[in-house]
Design a protein around this motif. Structure first.
Motif, PDB file in Angstrom:
ATOM      1  N   LEU A   6       0.830  -1.206   0.000  1.00  0.00           N
ATOM      2  CA  LEU A   6       0.000   0.000   0.000  1.00  0.00           C
ATOM      3  C   LEU A   6       0.866   1.258   0.000  1.00  0.00           C
ATOM      4  O   LEU A   6       0.588   2.218  -0.722  1.00  0.00           O
ATOM      5  CB  LEU A   6      -0.924   0.013   1.221  1.00  0.00           C
ATOM      6  CG  LEU A   6      -2.075  -0.974   1.202  1.00  0.00           C
ATOM      7  CD1 LEU A   6      -2.799  -0.961   2.540  1.00  0.00           C
ATOM      8  CD2 LEU A   6      -3.039  -0.660   0.076  1.00  0.00           C
ATOM      9  N   ALA A   7       1.922   1.249   0.790  1.00  0.00           N
ATOM     10  CA  ALA A   7       2.821   2.402   0.870  1.00  0.00           C
ATOM     11  C   ALA A   7       3.527   2.626  -0.463  1.00  0.00           C
ATOM     12  O   ALA A   7       3.593   3.750  -0.969  1.00  0.00           O
ATOM     13  CB  ALA A   7       3.836   2.188   1.989  1.00  0.00           C
ATOM     14  N   TYR A 154      -4.686  -0.122  -8.546  1.00  0.00           N
ATOM     15  CA  TYR A 154      -3.839  -0.973  -7.696  1.00  0.00           C
ATOM     16  C   TYR A 154      -3.341  -2.191  -8.468  1.00  0.00           C
ATOM     17  O   TYR A 154      -2.185  -2.598  -8.325  1.00  0.00           O
ATOM     18  CB  TYR A 154      -4.642  -1.371  -6.459  1.00  0.00           C
ATOM     19  CG  TYR A 154      -3.841  -1.909  -5.297  1.00  0.00           C
ATOM     20  CD1 TYR A 154      -2.676  -1.284  -4.864  1.00  0.00           C
ATOM     21  CD2 TYR A 154      -4.284  -3.020  -4.597  1.00  0.00           C
ATOM     22  CE1 TYR A 154      -1.971  -1.768  -3.769  1.00  0.00           C
ATOM     23  CE2 TYR A 154      -3.595  -3.508  -3.500  1.00  0.00           C
ATOM     24  CZ  TYR A 154      -2.435  -2.878  -3.091  1.00  0.00           C
ATOM     25  OH  TYR A 154      -1.748  -3.360  -2.008  1.00  0.00           O
ATOM     26  N   LEU A 155      -4.183  -2.761  -9.323  1.00  0.00           N
ATOM     27  CA  LEU A 155      -3.764  -3.916 -10.126  1.00  0.00           C
ATOM     28  C   LEU A 155      -2.655  -3.552 -11.112  1.00  0.00           C
ATOM     29  O   LEU A 155      -1.762  -4.359 -11.380  1.00  0.00           O
ATOM     30  CB  LEU A 155      -4.960  -4.514 -10.880  1.00  0.00           C
ATOM     31  CG  LEU A 155      -5.984  -5.228 -10.012  1.00  0.00           C
ATOM     32  CD1 LEU A 155      -7.153  -5.692 -10.864  1.00  0.00           C
ATOM     33  CD2 LEU A 155      -5.358  -6.400  -9.276  1.00  0.00           C
ATOM     34  N   PHE A 156      -2.671  -2.327 -11.648  1.00  0.00           N
ATOM     35  CA  PHE A 156      -1.599  -1.888 -12.559  1.00  0.00           C
ATOM     36  C   PHE A 156      -0.272  -1.804 -11.822  1.00  0.00           C
ATOM     37  O   PHE A 156       0.785  -2.085 -12.393  1.00  0.00           O
ATOM     38  CB  PHE A 156      -1.933  -0.537 -13.193  1.00  0.00           C
ATOM     39  CG  PHE A 156      -3.109  -0.550 -14.129  1.00  0.00           C
ATOM     40  CD1 PHE A 156      -3.596  -1.724 -14.681  1.00  0.00           C
ATOM     41  CD2 PHE A 156      -3.738   0.628 -14.463  1.00  0.00           C
ATOM     42  CE1 PHE A 156      -4.672  -1.730 -15.552  1.00  0.00           C
ATOM     43  CE2 PHE A 156      -4.824   0.648 -15.334  1.00  0.00           C
ATOM     44  CZ  PHE A 156      -5.284  -0.546 -15.878  1.00  0.00           C
ATOM     45  N   LEU A 161       4.977  -4.205 -11.043  1.00  0.00           N
ATOM     46  CA  LEU A 161       5.870  -4.864 -10.090  1.00  0.00           C
ATOM     47  C   LEU A 161       6.271  -6.244 -10.606  1.00  0.00           C
ATOM     48  O   LEU A 161       7.442  -6.637 -10.528  1.00  0.00           O
ATOM     49  CB  LEU A 161       5.169  -4.972  -8.730  1.00  0.00           C
ATOM     50  CG  LEU A 161       5.974  -5.436  -7.546  1.00  0.00           C
ATOM     51  CD1 LEU A 161       7.111  -4.476  -7.253  1.00  0.00           C
ATOM     52  CD2 LEU A 161       5.066  -5.564  -6.321  1.00  0.00           C
ATOM     53  N   ASP A 162       5.307  -6.973 -11.162  1.00  0.00           N
ATOM     54  CA  ASP A 162       5.582  -8.291 -11.714  1.00  0.00           C
ATOM     55  C   ASP A 162       6.576  -8.225 -12.881  1.00  0.00           C
ATOM     56  O   ASP A 162       7.480  -9.038 -12.977  1.00  0.00           O
ATOM     57  CB  ASP A 162       4.270  -8.950 -12.163  1.00  0.00           C
ATOM     58  CG  ASP A 162       4.458 -10.375 -12.599  1.00  0.00           C
ATOM     59  OD1 ASP A 162       4.967 -11.196 -11.796  1.00  0.00           O
ATOM     60  OD2 ASP A 162       4.149 -10.676 -13.777  1.00  0.00           O
ATOM     61  N   LYS A 163       6.399  -7.235 -13.750  1.00  0.00           N
ATOM     62  CA  LYS A 163       7.325  -7.045 -14.868  1.00  0.00           C
ATOM     63  C   LYS A 163       8.748  -6.795 -14.373  1.00  0.00           C
ATOM     64  O   LYS A 163       9.711  -7.341 -14.907  1.00  0.00           O
ATOM     65  CB  LYS A 163       6.897  -5.888 -15.767  1.00  0.00           C
ATOM     66  CG  LYS A 163       5.753  -6.200 -16.683  1.00  0.00           C
ATOM     67  CD  LYS A 163       5.420  -5.001 -17.547  1.00  0.00           C
ATOM     68  CE  LYS A 163       4.158  -5.250 -18.338  1.00  0.00           C
ATOM     69  NZ  LYS A 163       3.753  -4.077 -19.107  1.00  0.00           N
TER      70      LYS A 163
END
Length: 169
Positions: A6-7, A154-156, A161-163
Motif C-alpha cells: 500500500l505504501a 492498484y492492479l496496474f 511490479l511483476d514485470k
C-alpha cells in the motif's frame, strides 16, 4: 493485506500523477473544469490533506508551519514546481508513516465540530483512499482537457511490479 505494498503503491501512483500534471501547460493546469475546479486546485487539496495528516500524526516535515492555517497559507504560496516537489516529498513521508506500524489512536474532528478517535492505521488508510478519490477527479479533468489519464489502479501497480521482478530473474 501488506502495508508495504500500500505504501509503495501510494508513491508509485503519485509519481504517475505528477508526471502527467507536469506535462500540462499553465493554462491547462489552471483551467476550471466544470464543478471540479482546476487541476491546480485538486493538486493543492491533495497536498494540504497530506500535510494535515502529518500535523495530526505530529510528524516532522519541512513544509509544516506552526499550525494548520499557516500551513495552508504556505502551501498556496508555493509555485507549481515547489508544490509538485512538496507533493513528492509528502508521498515519501506518507510511505514512511505507513511502514512505521504505529499503534494508538488519532482524534479527528468532523464538520459539525464533534470529534472521534480511530486507530492510526485506519487514519492513514483514510488519506490513502482520499488521494485515490482525488486522482479519480484529476482523471475526469484530464479527460475534459483531452489529455492522457492516470493509469494508477492498484492492479496496474502489481502488473508493473511483476514485470520488474521478471526482468531481474
Amino acid at each position: 493485506m501488506d502495508s508495504r505494498h500500500l505504501a509503495e503503491y501510494h508513491v508509485w501512483a503519485g509519481e504517475k500523477t505528477r508526471k502527467i500534471i507536469g506535462m500540462l501547460s499553465d493554462e491547462e493546469y489552471e483551467k476550471d473544469i466544470d464543478i471540479l475546479g482546476s487541476i491546480k486546485e485538486k493538486t493543492i487539496h491533495i497536498v494540504i490533506a497530506l500535510l494535515f495528516c502529518f500535523l495530526k500524526m505530529k510528524a516532522e516535515f519541512e513544509y509544516l508551519e506552526e499550525g494548520f492555517r499557516e500551513t495552508i497559507n504556505k502551501t498556496y504560496s508555493l509555485s507549481r514546481e515547489e508544490l509538485i516537489q512538496c507533493w513528492k516529498m509528502a508521498d515519501n513521508k506518507f510511505e514512511e508513516l505507513i511502514l512505521e506500524k504505529r499503534s494508538g489512536t488519532v482524534t479527528h474532528s468532523i464538520n459539525d465540530g464533534e470529534s472521534f478517535c480511530l486507530q492510526v492505521d485506519d487514519f492513514l488508510l483514510h488519506y490513502l483512499f482520499h488521494t485515490i478519490y482525488h486522482r479519480g477527479q484529476l482523471n475526469f479533468c484530464l479527460k475534459a482537457l483531452e489529455k492522457p489519464r492516470i493509469d494508477s489502479d492498484y492492479l496496474f501497480y502489481f502488473a508493473e511490479l511483476d514485470k520488474k521482478l521478471q526482468m531481474t530473474e
